[in-house]
Design an enzyme around this catalytic site. Structure first.
Site, PDB file in Angstrom:
ATOM      1  N   ASN A   9       0.870  -1.166   0.079  1.00 35.15           N
ATOM      2  CA  ASN A   9       0.061   0.147   0.012  1.00 35.15           C
ATOM      3  C   ASN A   9       0.742   1.308  -0.048  1.00 35.15           C
ATOM      4  O   ASN A   9       1.479   1.607   1.050  1.00 35.15           O
ATOM      5  CB  ASN A   9      -0.986   0.000   1.265  1.00 35.15           C
ATOM      6  CG  ASN A   9      -1.763   1.173   1.336  1.00 35.15           C
ATOM      7  OD1 ASN A   9      -1.797   2.114   0.413  1.00 35.15           O
ATOM      8  ND2 ASN A   9      -2.260   1.545   2.554  1.00 35.15           N
ATOM      9  N   LYS A  11       0.118   4.163  -0.457  1.00 35.18           N
ATOM     10  CA  LYS A  11      -0.333   5.569   0.042  1.00 35.18           C
ATOM     11  C   LYS A  11      -0.153   6.643  -0.772  1.00 35.18           C
ATOM     12  O   LYS A  11      -0.213   6.527  -2.107  1.00 35.18           O
ATOM     13  CB  LYS A  11       0.139   5.610   1.608  1.00 35.18           C
ATOM     14  CG  LYS A  11       0.053   4.723   2.500  1.00 35.18           C
ATOM     15  CD  LYS A  11       0.381   4.728   3.923  1.00 35.18           C
ATOM     16  CE  LYS A  11       0.139   3.386   4.400  1.00 35.18           C
ATOM     17  NZ  LYS A  11       0.369   3.296   5.998  1.00 35.18           N
ATOM     18  N   HIS A  95      -9.498   2.116   4.900  1.00 35.13           N
ATOM     19  CA  HIS A  95      -8.445   2.023   5.710  1.00 35.13           C
ATOM     20  C   HIS A  95      -8.236   3.118   6.791  1.00 35.13           C
ATOM     21  O   HIS A  95      -8.835   4.184   6.768  1.00 35.13           O
ATOM     22  CB  HIS A  95      -7.015   2.588   4.625  1.00 35.13           C
ATOM     23  CG  HIS A  95      -5.860   2.466   5.299  1.00 35.13           C
ATOM     24  ND1 HIS A  95      -5.213   3.351   6.164  1.00 35.13           N
ATOM     25  CD2 HIS A  95      -4.675   1.431   5.156  1.00 35.13           C
ATOM     26  CE1 HIS A  95      -3.970   3.015   6.511  1.00 35.13           C
ATOM     27  NE2 HIS A  95      -3.547   1.940   5.657  1.00 35.13           N
ATOM     28  N   GLU A  97      -6.452   5.507   7.814  1.00 38.86           N
ATOM     29  CA  GLU A  97      -5.871   6.774   7.364  1.00 38.86           C
ATOM     30  C   GLU A  97      -7.130   7.497   6.734  1.00 38.86           C
ATOM     31  O   GLU A  97      -7.573   8.595   7.178  1.00 38.86           O
ATOM     32  CB  GLU A  97      -4.870   6.858   6.671  1.00 38.86           C
ATOM     33  CG  GLU A  97      -3.507   6.538   7.403  1.00 38.86           C
ATOM     34  CD  GLU A  97      -2.351   5.825   6.420  1.00 38.86           C
ATOM     35  OE1 GLU A  97      -2.536   5.494   5.364  1.00 38.86           O
ATOM     36  OE2 GLU A  97      -1.545   5.251   7.235  1.00 38.86           O
ATOM     37  N   GLU A 167      -6.035  -4.247  10.915  1.00 41.65           N
ATOM     38  CA  GLU A 167      -4.922  -3.418  10.859  1.00 41.65           C
ATOM     39  C   GLU A 167      -5.009  -2.476  11.918  1.00 41.65           C
ATOM     40  O   GLU A 167      -5.611  -1.502  11.903  1.00 41.65           O
ATOM     41  CB  GLU A 167      -4.997  -2.512   9.422  1.00 41.65           C
ATOM     42  CG  GLU A 167      -4.724  -3.244   8.243  1.00 41.65           C
ATOM     43  CD  GLU A 167      -3.884  -2.112   7.222  1.00 41.65           C
ATOM     44  OE1 GLU A 167      -2.852  -2.777   6.698  1.00 41.65           O
ATOM     45  OE2 GLU A 167      -4.202  -1.118   6.983  1.00 41.65           O
ATOM     46  N   GLY A 173       2.500   2.251  10.509  1.00 47.02           N
ATOM     47  CA  GLY A 173       3.435   3.066  10.312  1.00 47.02           C
ATOM     48  C   GLY A 173       4.326   3.449  11.576  1.00 47.02           C
ATOM     49  O   GLY A 173       5.241   4.530  11.680  1.00 47.02           O
ATOM     50  N   SER A 213       3.302  -2.413   9.887  1.00 43.91           N
ATOM     51  CA  SER A 213       4.401  -2.530  10.363  1.00 43.91           C
ATOM     52  C   SER A 213       5.027  -3.587  10.026  1.00 43.91           C
ATOM     53  O   SER A 213       5.997  -4.363  10.943  1.00 43.91           O
ATOM     54  CB  SER A 213       4.818  -2.228  11.919  1.00 43.91           C
ATOM     55  OG  SER A 213       4.626  -0.521  12.098  1.00 43.91           O
TER      56      SER A 213
HETATM   57  P1  PGA Z   1       2.783   0.376   7.482  1.00 47.62           P
HETATM   58  O1  PGA Z   1       1.363   0.668   6.739  1.00 47.62           O
HETATM   59  O2  PGA Z   1       3.349  -1.248   6.747  1.00 47.62           O
HETATM   60  O3  PGA Z   1       3.707   1.358   7.173  1.00 47.62           O
HETATM   61  O4  PGA Z   1       2.683   0.175   8.980  1.00 47.62           O
HETATM   62  C1  PGA Z   1       0.206  -0.454   6.746  1.00 47.62           C
HETATM   63  C2  PGA Z   1      -0.784  -0.086   6.044  1.00 47.62           C
HETATM   64  O5  PGA Z   1      -1.238   1.223   6.254  1.00 47.62           O
HETATM   65  O6  PGA Z   1      -1.529  -0.723   5.456  1.00 47.62           O
END
Ligand code: PGA
Length: 249
Positions: A9, A11, A95, A97, A167, A173, A213
């Site tokens: 992903n 983003k 998601h 975010e 998630e 992140g 992560s």
């Molecule tokens: P990350 O993001 O691997 O940077 O933690 C995962 C995601 O947002 O799907």
């Protein structure tokens, strides 16, 4: 038999030239889709050029979001119908975010899931789990209620085209991944919820991913868990060498 998935992903990262260069660098080194599915969710602007660059390879391209209307006066939104017509067959919805920064509710996500399916897109529905809930020990209820709300009203046929990603927002992140047991517990609870809604047969066929992560260091122990069918990877999907290491873990 659920085929495992490694999905990136990106983003809001990478421009068109960078995206094409990335695809060209990885496309010859991907496993066959019958063994492991490889997918990348990329900014909308990059998707069509990436499909062209990926032609003939098993790489699947995914949108990171779409709206729930097919067309109309919705400035700035992306039509699920137009995505499908452009050759995109997968979309991430809900998601963390999008929920946090764009205030997307379960009700809106449910509408988007239905619109995506109606247009032939397979959604990856993200189900988060906040730190507040973790500390308060309310994770179970939270994950279950999210799934019930986001998937409300889907038929047995439709649910078979849905992938779910567990998630925890505290893991996204932050470098603080859920440990494999925690991640597996979230995925297990989601599968039980699907079983309650649609029966064991359907639940055993729906793929459930973990995200938050994921790295080249923890991917093996996460994917070894029975209820974790794959991973959704943000940061570590941005580098082609690292992404290939994840795919060929
Ligand atoms: P990350 O993001 O691997 O940077 O933690 C995962 C995601 O947002 O799907």
């Amino acid at each position: 038999m659920r085929v495992p998935i490694v999905a990136g992903n990106w983003k809001m990262n990478k421009n068109v030239a960078e995206a094409i260069a990335f695809v060209n660098q990885i496309k010859a080194s991907l496993p066959p889709a019958s063994q492991l599915e490889t997918a990348l969710a990329a900014p909308t602007l990059c998707l069509v050029p990436m499909i062209e660059a990926a032609e003939g390879s098993p790489l699947k391209l995914m949108a990171e979001n779409c709206y729930y209307k097919d067309a109309g006066a919705y400035t700035g939104e992306t039509s699920p119908r137009a995505l499908y017509q452009a050759g995109i067959h997968h979309v991430i919805l809900g998601h963390s975010e999008r929920r946090t920064y764009f205030h997307e509710t379960d009700e809106l996500i449910n509408k988007k899931v239905k619109a995506a399916l109606k247009n032939g897109l397979c959604p990856i529905v993200c189900c988060d789990d906040t730190m507040g809930r973790r500390v308060a020990g309310k994770k179970v209820h939270w994950v279950v209620s999210r799934i019930l709300a986001d998937l409300h009203g889907l038929s047995d046929d439709e649910i078979c085209h849905v992938t779910i990603a567990y998630e925890p927002s505290w893991a996204i992140g932050t470098g603080d991944s859920a440990d494999p047991a925690q991640a597996a517990e979230g995925c297990y609870l989601i599968r039980q919820t699907i079983a309650d809604m649609y029966g064991d047969n359907v639940a055993n066929n729906v793929r459930i991913l973990y995200g938050g992560s994921v790295t080249t260091v923890n991917i093996n122990s996460l994917m070894a868990k029975q209820d974790i069918d794959g991973v959704l990877v943000g940061k570590d999907s941005l580098n082609p060498t690292t992404f290939l290491q994840l795919v060929n873990h």
